[in-house]
Write a protein that holds these residues in place. Sequence first.
Motif, mmCIF file in Angstrom:
data_model
loop_
_atom_site.group_PDB
_atom_site.id
_atom_site.type_symbol
_atom_site.label_atom_id
_atom_site.label_comp_id
_atom_site.label_asym_id
_atom_site.label_seq_id
_atom_site.Cartn_x
_atom_site.Cartn_y
_atom_site.Cartn_z
ATOM 1 N N LEU A 218 1.196 17.724 -5.076
ATOM 2 C CA LEU A 218 1.917 16.599 -5.675
ATOM 3 C C LEU A 218 1.840 16.658 -7.194
ATOM 4 C CD1 LEU A 218 0.883 13.475 -3.542
ATOM 5 C CD2 LEU A 218 2.935 14.883 -3.327
ATOM 6 N N THR A 219 2.962 16.382 -7.846
ATOM 7 C CA THR A 219 2.946 16.107 -9.277
ATOM 8 C C THR A 219 2.565 14.639 -9.471
ATOM 9 O OG1 THR A 219 5.262 15.424 -9.303
ATOM 10 C CG2 THR A 219 4.788 17.782 -9.663
ATOM 11 N N HIS A 220 2.289 14.266 -10.711
ATOM 12 C CA HIS A 220 2.011 12.855 -10.994
ATOM 13 C C HIS A 220 3.226 11.991 -10.650
ATOM 14 C CE1 HIS A 220 -1.936 12.973 -12.955
ATOM 15 N NE2 HIS A 220 -1.578 14.169 -13.379
ATOM 16 N N GLN A 221 4.404 12.498 -10.933
ATOM 17 C CA GLN A 221 5.621 11.745 -10.639
ATOM 18 C C GLN A 221 5.755 11.483 -9.143
ATOM 19 O OE1 GLN A 221 9.288 13.798 -11.673
ATOM 20 N NE2 GLN A 221 10.217 11.851 -12.298
ATOM 21 N N ALA A 222 5.496 12.516 -8.316
ATOM 22 C CA ALA A 222 5.592 12.352 -6.867
ATOM 23 C C ALA A 222 4.498 11.426 -6.341
ATOM 24 C CB ALA A 222 5.499 13.718 -6.186
ATOM 25 N N ALA A 223 3.301 11.553 -6.897
ATOM 26 C CA ALA A 223 2.206 10.684 -6.458
ATOM 27 C C ALA A 223 2.492 9.225 -6.779
ATOM 28 C CB ALA A 223 0.892 11.126 -7.111
ATOM 29 N N MET A 224 3.032 8.963 -7.964
ATOM 30 C CA MET A 224 3.336 7.587 -8.344
ATOM 31 C C MET A 224 4.541 7.045 -7.591
ATOM 32 S SD MET A 224 0.943 6.575 -10.229
ATOM 33 C CE MET A 224 1.676 4.989 -10.644
ATOM 34 N N ALA A 225 5.437 7.921 -7.141
ATOM 35 C CA ALA A 225 6.562 7.466 -6.326
ATOM 36 C C ALA A 225 6.079 6.883 -5.008
ATOM 37 C CB ALA A 225 7.521 8.623 -6.061
ATOM 38 N N THR A 226 4.931 7.341 -4.529
ATOM 39 C CA THR A 226 4.316 6.773 -3.330
ATOM 40 C C THR A 226 3.486 5.536 -3.645
ATOM 41 O OG1 THR A 226 4.232 8.872 -2.141
ATOM 42 C CG2 THR A 226 2.598 7.231 -1.544
ATOM 43 N N THR A 227 2.755 5.591 -4.750
ATOM 44 C CA THR A 227 1.780 4.548 -5.071
ATOM 45 C C THR A 227 2.420 3.302 -5.683
ATOM 46 O OG1 THR A 227 0.157 6.298 -5.461
ATOM 47 C CG2 THR A 227 -0.351 4.117 -6.344
ATOM 48 N N ALA A 228 3.348 3.486 -6.584
ATOM 49 C CA ALA A 228 3.909 2.350 -7.333
ATOM 50 C C ALA A 228 4.573 1.305 -6.454
ATOM 51 C CB ALA A 228 4.888 2.862 -8.391
ATOM 52 N N PRO A 229 5.373 1.671 -5.426
ATOM 53 C CA PRO A 229 6.006 0.632 -4.604
ATOM 54 C C PRO A 229 5.009 -0.306 -3.927
ATOM 55 C CG PRO A 229 7.072 2.738 -4.234
ATOM 56 C CD PRO A 229 5.853 3.019 -5.054
ATOM 57 N N LEU A 230 3.878 0.233 -3.488
ATOM 58 C CA LEU A 230 2.876 -0.614 -2.847
ATOM 59 C C LEU A 230 2.184 -1.523 -3.860
ATOM 60 C CD1 LEU A 230 1.290 1.901 -0.316
ATOM 61 C CD2 LEU A 230 3.035 0.172 0.101
ATOM 62 N N LEU A 231 1.965 -1.023 -5.069
ATOM 63 C CA LEU A 231 1.380 -1.869 -6.110
ATOM 64 C C LEU A 231 2.314 -3.019 -6.464
ATOM 65 C CD1 LEU A 231 -0.108 0.858 -8.480
ATOM 66 C CD2 LEU A 231 -1.409 -0.758 -7.087
ATOM 67 N N ARG A 232 3.611 -2.741 -6.500
ATOM 68 C CA ARG A 232 4.574 -3.790 -6.830
ATOM 69 C C ARG A 232 4.740 -4.778 -5.687
ATOM 70 N NH1 ARG A 232 7.667 0.772 -8.787
ATOM 71 N NH2 ARG A 232 7.606 0.832 -11.087
ATOM 72 N N ALA A 233 4.742 -4.269 -4.456
ATOM 73 C CA ALA A 233 4.997 -5.137 -3.307
ATOM 74 C C ALA A 233 3.849 -6.101 -3.056
ATOM 75 C CB ALA A 233 5.241 -4.293 -2.061
ATOM 76 N N ARG A 234 2.625 -5.647 -3.287
ATOM 77 C CA ARG A 234 1.457 -6.494 -3.018
ATOM 78 C C ARG A 234 0.488 -6.414 -4.190
ATOM 79 N NH1 ARG A 234 2.271 -3.959 2.102
ATOM 80 N NH2 ARG A 234 3.268 -5.415 3.519
ATOM 81 N N PRO A 235 0.805 -7.082 -5.298
ATOM 82 C CA PRO A 235 -0.094 -7.029 -6.454
ATOM 83 C C PRO A 235 -1.467 -7.581 -6.124
ATOM 84 C CG PRO A 235 1.707 -8.601 -6.810
ATOM 85 C CD PRO A 235 1.984 -7.917 -5.527
ATOM 86 N N ALA A 236 -2.484 -6.913 -6.663
ATOM 87 C CA ALA A 236 -3.866 -7.325 -6.408
ATOM 88 C C ALA A 236 -4.157 -8.662 -7.063
ATOM 89 C CB ALA A 236 -4.814 -6.263 -6.933
ATOM 90 N N ALA A 259 -5.124 3.901 -6.619
ATOM 91 C CA ALA A 259 -4.373 2.646 -6.754
ATOM 92 C C ALA A 259 -5.311 1.453 -6.865
ATOM 93 C CB ALA A 259 -3.436 2.476 -5.565
ATOM 94 N N PHE A 260 -6.350 1.414 -6.048
ATOM 95 C CA PHE A 260 -7.290 0.293 -6.089
ATOM 96 C C PHE A 260 -8.032 0.243 -7.430
ATOM 97 C CE2 PHE A 260 -7.589 0.687 -1.235
ATOM 98 C CZ PHE A 260 -6.655 -0.315 -1.047
ATOM 99 N N VAL A 261 -8.496 1.388 -7.895
ATOM 100 C CA VAL A 261 -9.171 1.412 -9.195
ATOM 101 C C VAL A 261 -8.189 1.044 -10.301
ATOM 102 C CG1 VAL A 261 -10.298 2.907 -10.898
ATOM 103 C CG2 VAL A 261 -10.943 3.046 -8.488
ATOM 104 N N GLY A 262 -6.948 1.544 -10.201
ATOM 105 C CA GLY A 262 -5.972 1.339 -11.249
ATOM 106 C C GLY A 262 -5.410 -0.057 -11.341
#
Length: 365
Positions: A218-236, A259-262
């Motif tokens: 995975l590139t950073h772009q591909a990894a964030m394409a997976t991670t970012a939607p979940l962060l937006r959908a359910r903000p901590a 994602a949890f640390v970030g």
Amino acid sequence: MLLYITAEDVFGSDTPERRGPRPLHTIPETLTGLVDLGLRHHVRAAAMTWWTDGAFVPVPDWKLDRLAIRLALYGRERLGLEPGERLVVMGRLGWLWPALDFAAMGFGVVPVGLEHDLSDDEVVLACTEAAPRAAFATDPESAERLERLRRTGRLGAATVVGEGLGEQDGVLPLARLMDLGAVLDTPERAQAFRAYSRQVAAASPALWHAGKHGIVRLTHQAAMATTAPLLRARPAQAGDVAYVDGPRVTLHRRLALAAFVGDGYTTTALGREGRAGEDVAALRPHSVLASDAWVDALCGDRGPRWPGGLDRRWARRRVQEAFGGRLRVVEASAPLASDTIRALAAAGIALDVRNGDGREPSSVN
């Protein structure tokens, strides 16, 4: 803490201008940017917690930051790791997994994760392709395997690092590395690490993972394409606790740990192998990443039992009590049983299921 602030103020002249704190829910373009953002705000009591000497010990942001920096500095200055090169991390779930991921990616090195139950041939094949300069083991059994493979000439020239190993040519005890890393950990070097981590390009390689689905890159772009939607959908939210069960570390879980640390709010608890029930009862998490079999066993007989779901209120209580009473989200790497899905839905608990390689999240409810 004073050293951290002084380093930012005094040695920040070579870094891009900082325009004050960014919102905790700002989502950067890279995993390194996400982790850096989460560790800089210090609004939670602990970034992570893991079992040590009979209790879950809280690890604050600054301490996790220091662990990653010391690993990164030793790797860069003593092991000769350069941006674009690779290191291997193999073994059961433990603090070394996230610390190494953050350390390696922060200096542009690609961490190659190997799941603990790969065969020797699979480990050798992955290491042959990755050609790592160093191979880290997260548990004593994995350390013995890597040391044996190196001794028999199947691991190449990679330096093996792990707990319980004796110091010899090409082999280094983890405790010794951390001691030497502490000597290298000066404000100037720490600031250089942070400055580099904030400039990593989104298109650059982030991580590799070798598991039952083969090797995923995975590139950073591909990894964030997976991670970012979940962060937006359910903000901590402030005070959130996420529980990650062991021993298997999948690509899904590596991305979830970042994602949890970030997110800046969540305290991530690394579970004990075979003790998920006890851990969840004690920690009362808001998010759970546990084995599919364990979630099925816990939820299977707690869902609605009456026709038309007339006992939905009681089912909600039964399921929530089983998870400690605060659970909002269950993340799974494989489909759960239909009874489990019904039970979670009755309790108002969201379920996110990812494909086996961890790259494609989908919301079930």
